[in-house]
Design a protein around this motif. Structure first.
Motif, PDB file in Angstrom:
ATOM      1  N   THR A   1      -1.343  -7.341  -3.602  1.00 16.48           N
ATOM      2  CA  THR A   1      -1.965  -7.713  -2.334  1.00 16.48           C
ATOM      3  C   THR A   1      -3.108  -8.702  -2.531  1.00 16.48           C
ATOM      4  OG1 THR A   1      -3.585  -5.915  -2.416  1.00 16.48           O
ATOM      5  CG2 THR A   1      -1.457  -5.434  -1.349  1.00 16.48           C
ATOM      6  N   GLY A   2      -3.598  -8.840  -3.756  1.00 14.95           N
ATOM      7  CA  GLY A   2      -4.737  -9.703  -4.014  1.00 14.95           C
ATOM      8  C   GLY A   2      -6.068  -9.003  -3.764  1.00 14.95           C
TER       9      GLY A   2
ATOM     10  N   LEU B   1       0.835  -1.193   0.000  1.00 19.72           N
ATOM     11  CA  LEU B   1       0.000   0.000   0.000  1.00 19.72           C
ATOM     12  C   LEU B   1       0.872   1.246   0.000  1.00 19.72           C
ATOM     13  CD1 LEU B   1      -2.632   1.632   0.303  1.00 19.72           C
ATOM     14  CD2 LEU B   1      -2.476   1.227   2.773  1.00 19.72           C
ATOM     15  N   ARG B   2       1.849   1.297   0.889  1.00 29.83           N
ATOM     16  CA  ARG B   2       2.717   2.476   0.974  1.00 29.83           C
ATOM     17  C   ARG B   2       3.474   2.697  -0.332  1.00 29.83           C
ATOM     18  NH1 ARG B   2       1.875   5.376   5.882  1.00 29.83           N
ATOM     19  NH2 ARG B   2       3.507   6.671   5.002  1.00 29.83           N
TER      20      ARG B   2
ATOM     21  N   VAL C   1      -6.725  -1.360   5.842  1.00 30.57           N
ATOM     22  CA  VAL C   1      -5.667  -1.416   4.831  1.00 30.57           C
ATOM     23  C   VAL C   1      -6.273  -1.789   3.481  1.00 30.57           C
ATOM     24  CG1 VAL C   1      -3.558  -2.614   4.095  1.00 30.57           C
ATOM     25  CG2 VAL C   1      -3.810  -1.887   6.470  1.00 30.57           C
ATOM     26  N   GLN C   2      -7.152  -2.792   3.474  1.00 31.47           N
ATOM     27  CA  GLN C   2      -7.773  -3.192   2.217  1.00 31.47           C
ATOM     28  C   GLN C   2      -8.663  -2.080   1.657  1.00 31.47           C
ATOM     29  OE1 GLN C   2      -9.656  -7.040   2.291  1.00 31.47           O
ATOM     30  NE2 GLN C   2      -7.823  -8.048   3.103  1.00 31.47           N
ATOM     31  N   GLU C   3      -9.330  -1.374   2.538  1.00 32.95           N
ATOM     32  CA  GLU C   3     -10.174  -0.268   2.098  1.00 32.95           C
ATOM     33  C   GLU C   3      -9.316   0.843   1.468  1.00 32.95           C
ATOM     34  OE1 GLU C   3     -14.218   1.764   3.748  1.00 32.95           O
ATOM     35  OE2 GLU C   3     -12.646   1.322   5.208  1.00 32.95           O
ATOM     36  N   LEU C   4      -8.165   1.125   2.063  1.00 38.98           N
ATOM     37  CA  LEU C   4      -7.255   2.127   1.495  1.00 38.98           C
ATOM     38  C   LEU C   4      -6.698   1.673   0.150  1.00 38.98           C
ATOM     39  CD1 LEU C   4      -5.330   3.286   4.676  1.00 38.98           C
ATOM     40  CD2 LEU C   4      -6.805   4.688   3.235  1.00 38.98           C
TER      41      LEU C   4
ATOM     42  N   GLU D   1       3.111   1.396 -12.088  1.00 35.75           N
ATOM     43  CA  GLU D   1       3.842   0.766 -10.988  1.00 35.75           C
ATOM     44  C   GLU D   1       3.013   0.787  -9.705  1.00 35.75           C
ATOM     45  OE1 GLU D   1       8.272   1.059  -9.002  1.00 35.75           O
ATOM     46  OE2 GLU D   1       7.761   2.377 -10.657  1.00 35.75           O
ATOM     47  N   ALA D   2       2.314   1.889  -9.479  1.00 34.25           N
ATOM     48  CA  ALA D   2       1.461   1.993  -8.286  1.00 34.25           C
ATOM     49  C   ALA D   2       0.383   0.912  -8.311  1.00 34.25           C
ATOM     50  CB  ALA D   2       0.813   3.380  -8.228  1.00 34.25           C
TER      51      ALA D   2
END
Length: 161
Positions: A55-56, A33-34, A68-71, A47-48
């Motif tokens: 992450t799947g 994510l980061r 984290v998944q929501e972000l 790339e982003a």
């Protein structure tokens, strides 16, 4: 994570290295994510998206109670929005010119003007850590001609009197 520490200090290249190291064996969603957010801010959209997709998690397959998944999903949507905005065709043209500009900047006998041209293109594409590195390299070289010195000097802001 050390990547966050470096990112907060503005050392984006070092932050990227630490985020990559954290996800070296895969499965570190926060590091992905980061990295995705860092690349998005620099308009390295492909790339982003690649880091986020590792992450799947996707728009159809995520736990809305997992922050984290929501972000990750929110960032994927932001990337999609950025791709539809005007100006991306200009970015595509700039991106297509990069290999030639880099070859000129790395060539034997390349002068600061070649390095500045490459750095400027990187900066326009918001690839800031790379641009900063090439600006640094160009600044360490002697100008190839007096016109280079003038053009560099004319870009500097002038003091008001």
């Amino acid at each position: 994570m050390l990547g966050i520490w470096w990112e907060e200090r503005g050392e984006l290249r070092e932050a990227e290295n630490w985020f990559r190291a954290a996800d070296e064996n895969g499965g570190h969603d926060l590091a992905c994510l980061r990295l995705g957010v860092l690349c998005k801010r620099q308009r390295r959209l492909d790339e982003a998206e690649e880091w986020l997709r590792r992450t799947g998690v996707d728009e159809e397959n995520y736990d809305s109670f997992n922050s984290v998944q929501e972000l990750i999903v929110d960032t994927l949507k932001e990337i999609a929005d950025l791709r539809t905005k005007p100006g991306n065709s200009a970015d595509a043209e700039r991106h297509a010119r990069l290999p030639g500009l880099r070859a000129a900047a790395e060539a034997d006998g390349a002068g600061p003007e070649d390095m500045f041209a490459y750095a400027d293109a990187l900066q326009e594409l918001r690839r800031l850590p790379e641009a900063a590195e090439w600006y640094r390299r160009a600044g360490m070289r002697e100008p190839a001609s007096p016109s280079t010195t003038c053009s560099i000097g004319s870009a500097a802001p002038r003091a008001r009197t």
